[in-house]
Design a protein around this motif. Structure first.
Motif, PDB file in Angstrom:
ATOM      1  N   UNK A  66      42.974   8.228  -6.908  1.00 12.43           N
ATOM      2  CA  UNK A  66      43.331   9.604  -7.242  1.00 12.43           C
ATOM      3  C   UNK A  66      43.292  10.487  -5.999  1.00 12.43           C
ATOM      4  N   UNK A  67      43.978  11.616  -6.067  1.00 12.89           N
ATOM      5  CA  UNK A  67      43.953  12.571  -4.972  1.00 12.89           C
ATOM      6  C   UNK A  67      42.596  13.251  -4.880  1.00 12.89           C
ATOM      7  N   UNK A  68      42.159  13.556  -3.660  1.00 10.70           N
ATOM      8  CA  UNK A  68      40.866  14.205  -3.469  1.00 10.70           C
ATOM      9  C   UNK A  68      40.993  15.358  -2.491  1.00 10.70           C
ATOM     10  N   UNK A  69      40.024  16.264  -2.548  1.00  8.44           N
ATOM     11  CA  UNK A  69      40.021  17.443  -1.687  1.00  8.44           C
ATOM     12  C   UNK A  69      39.791  17.049  -0.242  1.00  8.44           C
ATOM     13  N   UNK A  70      40.354  17.826   0.653  1.00  7.30           N
ATOM     14  CA  UNK A  70      40.198  17.578   2.092  1.00  7.30           C
ATOM     15  C   UNK A  70      38.722  17.615   2.473  1.00  7.30           C
ATOM     16  N   UNK A  71      38.269  16.578   3.153  1.00  7.11           N
ATOM     17  CA  UNK A  71      36.889  16.526   3.611  1.00  7.11           C
ATOM     18  C   UNK A  71      35.944  15.808   2.676  1.00  7.11           C
ATOM     19  N   UNK A  72      36.361  15.547   1.434  1.00  6.49           N
ATOM     20  CA  UNK A  72      35.487  14.902   0.476  1.00  6.49           C
ATOM     21  C   UNK A  72      35.476  13.392   0.676  1.00  6.49           C
ATOM     22  N   UNK A 121      17.066  24.764  -7.619  1.00  5.09           N
ATOM     23  CA  UNK A 121      17.703  24.589  -6.314  1.00  5.09           C
ATOM     24  C   UNK A 121      19.206  24.879  -6.344  1.00  5.09           C
ATOM     25  N   UNK A 122      19.712  25.334  -7.476  1.00  2.00           N
ATOM     26  CA  UNK A 122      21.157  25.551  -7.588  1.00  2.00           C
ATOM     27  C   UNK A 122      21.665  26.629  -6.649  1.00  2.00           C
ATOM     28  N   UNK A 123      22.926  26.466  -6.170  1.00  2.00           N
ATOM     29  CA  UNK A 123      23.804  25.291  -6.370  1.00  2.00           C
ATOM     30  C   UNK A 123      23.325  24.130  -5.511  1.00  2.00           C
ATOM     31  N   UNK A 124      23.388  22.921  -6.072  1.00  2.00           N
ATOM     32  CA  UNK A 124      22.829  21.756  -5.390  1.00  2.00           C
ATOM     33  C   UNK A 124      23.704  20.535  -5.645  1.00  2.00           C
ATOM     34  N   UNK A 125      23.786  19.650  -4.664  1.00  2.00           N
ATOM     35  CA  UNK A 125      24.589  18.434  -4.808  1.00  2.00           C
ATOM     36  C   UNK A 125      23.766  17.344  -5.483  1.00  2.00           C
ATOM     37  N   UNK A 144      23.535  15.416 -18.472  1.00  2.00           N
ATOM     38  CA  UNK A 144      23.319  16.861 -18.511  1.00  2.00           C
ATOM     39  C   UNK A 144      24.637  17.629 -18.552  1.00  2.00           C
ATOM     40  N   UNK A 145      25.631  17.122 -17.832  1.00  2.00           N
ATOM     41  CA  UNK A 145      26.957  17.750 -17.853  1.00  2.00           C
ATOM     42  C   UNK A 145      27.577  17.598 -19.237  1.00  2.00           C
ATOM     43  N   UNK A 146      27.469  16.390 -19.806  1.00  2.00           N
ATOM     44  CA  UNK A 146      28.042  16.127 -21.127  1.00  2.00           C
ATOM     45  C   UNK A 146      27.406  17.010 -22.200  1.00  2.00           C
ATOM     46  N   UNK A 147      26.151  17.344 -22.018  1.00  2.00           N
ATOM     47  CA  UNK A 147      25.461  18.188 -22.993  1.00  2.00           C
ATOM     48  C   UNK A 147      25.650  19.673 -22.727  1.00  2.00           C
ATOM     49  N   UNK A 148      26.392  19.992 -21.685  1.00  2.00           N
ATOM     50  CA  UNK A 148      26.699  21.383 -21.410  1.00  2.00           C
ATOM     51  C   UNK A 148      25.577  22.164 -20.755  1.00  2.00           C
ATOM     52  N   UNK A 149      24.586  21.464 -20.205  1.00  2.00           N
ATOM     53  CA  UNK A 149      23.460  22.135 -19.562  1.00  2.00           C
ATOM     54  C   UNK A 149      23.686  22.363 -18.074  1.00  2.00           C
ATOM     55  N   UNK A 150      24.541  21.535 -17.478  1.00  2.00           N
ATOM     56  CA  UNK A 150      24.852  21.615 -16.048  1.00  2.00           C
ATOM     57  C   UNK A 150      26.364  21.571 -15.877  1.00  2.00           C
ATOM     58  N   UNK A 151      26.873  22.246 -14.849  1.00  2.00           N
ATOM     59  CA  UNK A 151      28.310  22.266 -14.606  1.00  2.00           C
ATOM     60  C   UNK A 151      28.595  22.291 -13.113  1.00  2.00           C
ATOM     61  N   UNK A 152      29.817  21.899 -12.743  1.00  2.00           N
ATOM     62  CA  UNK A 152      30.245  21.958 -11.344  1.00  2.00           C
ATOM     63  C   UNK A 152      30.460  23.416 -10.948  1.00  2.00           C
ATOM     64  N   UNK A 153      30.201  23.712  -9.671  1.00  2.00           N
ATOM     65  CA  UNK A 153      30.372  25.103  -9.228  1.00  2.00           C
ATOM     66  C   UNK A 153      30.853  25.163  -7.781  1.00  2.00           C
ATOM     67  N   UNK A 154      31.779  24.286  -7.419  1.00  2.00           N
ATOM     68  CA  UNK A 154      32.319  24.307  -6.066  1.00  2.00           C
ATOM     69  C   UNK A 154      31.890  23.099  -5.265  1.00  2.00           C
ATOM     70  N   UNK A 155      32.127  23.155  -3.958  1.00  2.00           N
ATOM     71  CA  UNK A 155      31.796  22.040  -3.080  1.00  2.00           C
ATOM     72  C   UNK A 155      30.977  22.526  -1.887  1.00  2.00           C
ATOM     73  N   UNK A 156      30.204  21.607  -1.331  1.00  2.00           N
ATOM     74  CA  UNK A 156      29.400  21.890  -0.151  1.00  2.00           C
ATOM     75  C   UNK A 156      30.315  21.938   1.069  1.00  2.00           C
ATOM     76  N   UNK A 157      30.226  22.999   1.841  1.00  2.00           N
ATOM     77  CA  UNK A 157      31.148  23.208   2.962  1.00  2.00           C
ATOM     78  C   UNK A 157      31.077  22.074   3.977  1.00  2.00           C
ATOM     79  N   UNK A 158      29.859  21.624   4.301  1.00  2.00           N
ATOM     80  CA  UNK A 158      29.700  20.637   5.365  1.00  2.00           C
ATOM     81  C   UNK A 158      30.194  19.253   4.967  1.00  2.00           C
TER      82      UNK A 158
END
Length: 201
Positions: A66-72, A121-125, A144-158
């Motif tokens: 699949x396609x992925x973001x630059x740097x990932x 520690x959010x946002x955290x990888x 935790x994501x499936x249960x709706x308790x945690x969600x994605x919120x962007x990417x780590x710059x480095x």
């Protein structure tokens, strides 16, 4: 990386499967080739063969490019692709039923600990959550994501790694108006610098 591996490695496809089972984002064949210390073309061919084998066997999962973001995970510019294992689309009704039924089950100790790390520690990888807990947290994070308790919120710059945070549903379930109402436990968790020092040690 080579210095961390001692003794002969298992067959190439076996190594690739092991890595693909723990990645939380698509990973490029370049990175995989570096890890297993094999030519990129050989790794790419092995990945295609694995994808074909899974499809022919009718497994409950499939290997997709699949396609992925630059740097990932080693990507280079637009149009970069990576590999990851996904559940088969035909299995979606069963997977959804499992996730839905699991909503009523209590969280395990591992899930509670992981949720606490994300909350403070959010946002955290995922890798930092795993570093703090000392174990791989990929499976628990998916729960935790499936249960709706945690969600994605962007990417780590480095690094390009996905970052995670708690959700409004988490606050609702905890009976909190905001994260500022969390008990003062943050000082007990290691700082980002401490985590880096441990990883380098």
């Amino acid at each position: 990386m080579a210095g961390d591996v001692s003794g002969p490695l298992p067959p190439l496809k076996t190594c690739l499967e092991a890595i693909l089972m723990v990645v939380d984002e698509p990973v490029t064949d370049v990175v995989l080739a570096q890890v297993v210390e094999r030519p990129k073309d050989e790794v790419a061919e092995a990945l295609r063969e694995l994808a074909e084998e899974y499809a022919a066997q009718g497994r409950g999962f499939e290997l997709r490019e699949v396609g992925i973001a630059d740097g990932a995970h080693g990507s280079r510019g637009p149009g970069a692709t990576g590999w990851r294992i996904y559940s088969r689309p035909e299995c979606a009704p069963v997977v959804e039923r499992f996730v839905r039924d699991g909503q009523q089950a209590k969280l395990t100790q591992a899930a509670l600990e992981t949720l606490a790390v994300v909350a403070y520690r959010q946002p955290v990888s995922r890798s930092k959550v795993s570093a703090i807990r000392g174990v791989n947290c990929d499976g628990v994070m998916r729960t935790l994501i499936a249960r709706g308790l945690v969600e994605e919120c962007g990417t780590e710059h480095e690094t390009g790694a996905l970052l995670y945070q708690t959700t409004g549903y988490f606050l609702e379930r905890m009976g909190l108006k905001g994260l500022d109402e969390l008990p003062d436990l943050a000082p007990l968790l290691p700082s980002a610098a401490e985590i880096e020092d441990e990883n380098e040690a």
